[in-house]
Design an enzyme around this catalytic site. Structure first.
Site, PDB file in Angstrom:
ATOM      1  CB  CYS A 201      -4.179   4.810   7.750  1.00 47.74           C
ATOM      2  SG  CYS A 201      -2.756   5.736   7.143  1.00 47.74           S
ATOM      3  CB  CYS A 204       0.394   3.154   9.162  1.00 48.88           C
ATOM      4  SG  CYS A 204      -0.997   3.799  10.126  1.00 48.88           S
ATOM      5  CB  CYS A 217      -3.798   7.959   9.945  1.00 51.70           C
ATOM      6  SG  CYS A 217      -3.201   6.483  10.827  1.00 51.70           S
ATOM      7  CB  CYS A 220       1.164   6.885  10.424  1.00 53.34           C
ATOM      8  SG  CYS A 220       0.054   7.226   9.026  1.00 53.34           S
ATOM      9  CG  ASP A 338     -17.810 -11.139  -7.041  1.00 56.42           C
ATOM     10  OD1 ASP A 338     -18.955 -11.025  -6.570  1.00 56.42           O
ATOM     11  OD2 ASP A 338     -16.808 -11.385  -6.350  1.00 56.42           O
TER      12      ASP A 338
END
Length: 412
Positions: A201, A204, A217, A220, A338
């Site tokens: 999430c 949170c 979620c 929360c 990368d």
């Protein structure tokens, strides 16, 4: 709806003229379109030029990890039904390139602008957009871009207090988190094939639950908002429940999702979905993407894929085995240096295809394909790969600078 139309100051006019001259010199020297160098010169002479050029336009900003160039093009086509459009159609999406594009659009009503994710907040501050389209956020250019949650936070802070209508993908939790700071959001159910950057999430840090097409979620309560627009198969559903057919010359589900978002943006400016979607049919290719070209008496389809989410969508487009596939990967500045993202791509989806590998980082890709248990051949050049490829149209998938290299080689 267009804003203040006061004329450009002498300094701004000088900056525009100097920028165009620098761009012309760059083009004459064979160094590309010149839009970036032209914009840099212009901004040196007048640092506030971007805002000045945008002041008479209804500005629409488009940002995402994948699909922003195509969506910018689709929105621009749709809005031409309502007035002249200026756009950075070639994808130069940082402030210099955007400034160059707007400098060429003095008679335009709309400015449809693709913006690199890192620059969205700053460009929004400078151009006071009427609408902002947010499509998706996923890992990309790992050496340059912030972790995706940090990028979402950057968007969230930058868009807080904006008066723009934000048209956002309800199926991407990171986009929803970013857009939720805005007062006026139009949610579009555009889908999300790549979910590996959205399991926790963004609000949170809790584990995201994903029953069916929904998400929330469990800790929360942060959850998927109810969309007012939706992609449903080959149709766009508008807020009134009407279904409008999508007819595109561009392939794949991702482009239907781009069209759904574009229709929602066009509606903000009074262009009905039927008109918007009909106009989008004109788009056959976008900066070379999806073009079918003839090279050495063979048909090649050119496909761009820059990161794991993009490769996943691209694999869904290609013709089934035994269609030959050429893969080309570079790791120059514009790609990100990368290449560890190669390990996030499920290359087993290419099983059964004859595979040919090129590009600066062909050996990195070869190791990845070896681990995936695939048969492939490493080649030095496109010409060699085409020579060894069995009969039939060849699918060519490349990341950003590798794609440009291939376009130059095939004369596209």
């Amino acid at each position: 709806m267009a804003g203040n139309t006061e004329p450009l100051s002498p300094r701004a006019k000088l900056a525009v003229t100097a920028g165009k001259a620098a761009a012309a010199v760059s083009r004459a020297a064979g160094r590309g379109s010149g839009s970036v160098i032209g914009g840099r010169v212009a901004l040196k002479l007048d640092p506030d030029l971007l805002g000045r050029l945008a002041q008479h336009l209804d500005v629409i900003l488009v940002s995402a990890t994948n699909g922003k160039t195509t969506t910018t093009r689709l929105i621009a086509e749709a809005l031409r039904a309502a007035g002249p459009v200026v756009s950075n159609a070639l994808g130069a999406n940082m402030p210099a390139g955007i400034t160059s594009a707007l400098a060429g659009g003095s008679d335009a009503k709309f400015g449809v602008i693709e913006v690199d994710e890192k620059y969205l907040a700053g460009v929004a501050r400078d151009t006071t957009p009427k609408a902002i389209a947010l499509l998706n956020l996923s890992r990309d250019q790992l050496d340059r871009a912030a972790e995706t949650r940090m990028m979402a936070e950057h968007w969230r802070e930058g868009l807080s207090g904006s008066k723009a209508v934000v048209i956002a993908n309800a199926d991407d939790p990171l986009v929803v988190w970013a857009a939720s700071s805005s007062a006026n959001v139009v949610w579009v159910a555009a889908g999300q094939a790549w979910k590996d950057d959205a399991w926790s999430c963004p609000s949170c840090g809790g584990v995201m639950q994903r029953p069916g097409d929904d998400w929330f979620c469990g800790q929360c309560g942060f959850r998927r908002p109810a969309p007012s627009w939706a992609l449903n198969g080959d149709y766009v559903l508008d807020p009134h429940g009407s279904a409008w057919p999508i007819h595109l010359q561009l392939p794949g589900r991702a482009n239907k999702a781009n069209a759904a978002t574009s229709a929602a943006v066009a509606a903000v400016f009074g262009v009905p979905p039927q008109v918007a979607l009909e106009r989008m049919y004109q788009v056959q290719a976008v900066a070379g993407r999806y073009d079918v070209v003839t090279f050495q008496n063979r048909e090649l389809r050119l496909l761009l894929a820059k990161n794991p989410a993009g490769w996943l969508e691209t694999f869904s487009l290609i013709d089934p085995p035994p269609t030959p596939v050429i893969l080309s990967v570079n790791a120059r500045g514009a790609d990100g240096t990368d290449t560890s993202w190669l390990w996030d791509v499920d290359y087993t989806q290419l099983a059964g295809h004859p595979i040919f590998v090129l590009g600066d980082r062909k050996l990195d890709l070869a190791v990845r394909l070896e681990v995936a248990g695939l048969d492939f051949r490493v080649c030095e050049t496109l010409d060699e790969a085409v020579q060894y490829a069995p009969p039939g149209r060849i699918e060519v998938i490349a990341n950003y600078t590798a794609f440009q290299d291939l376009r130059r080689r095939v004369g596209n």
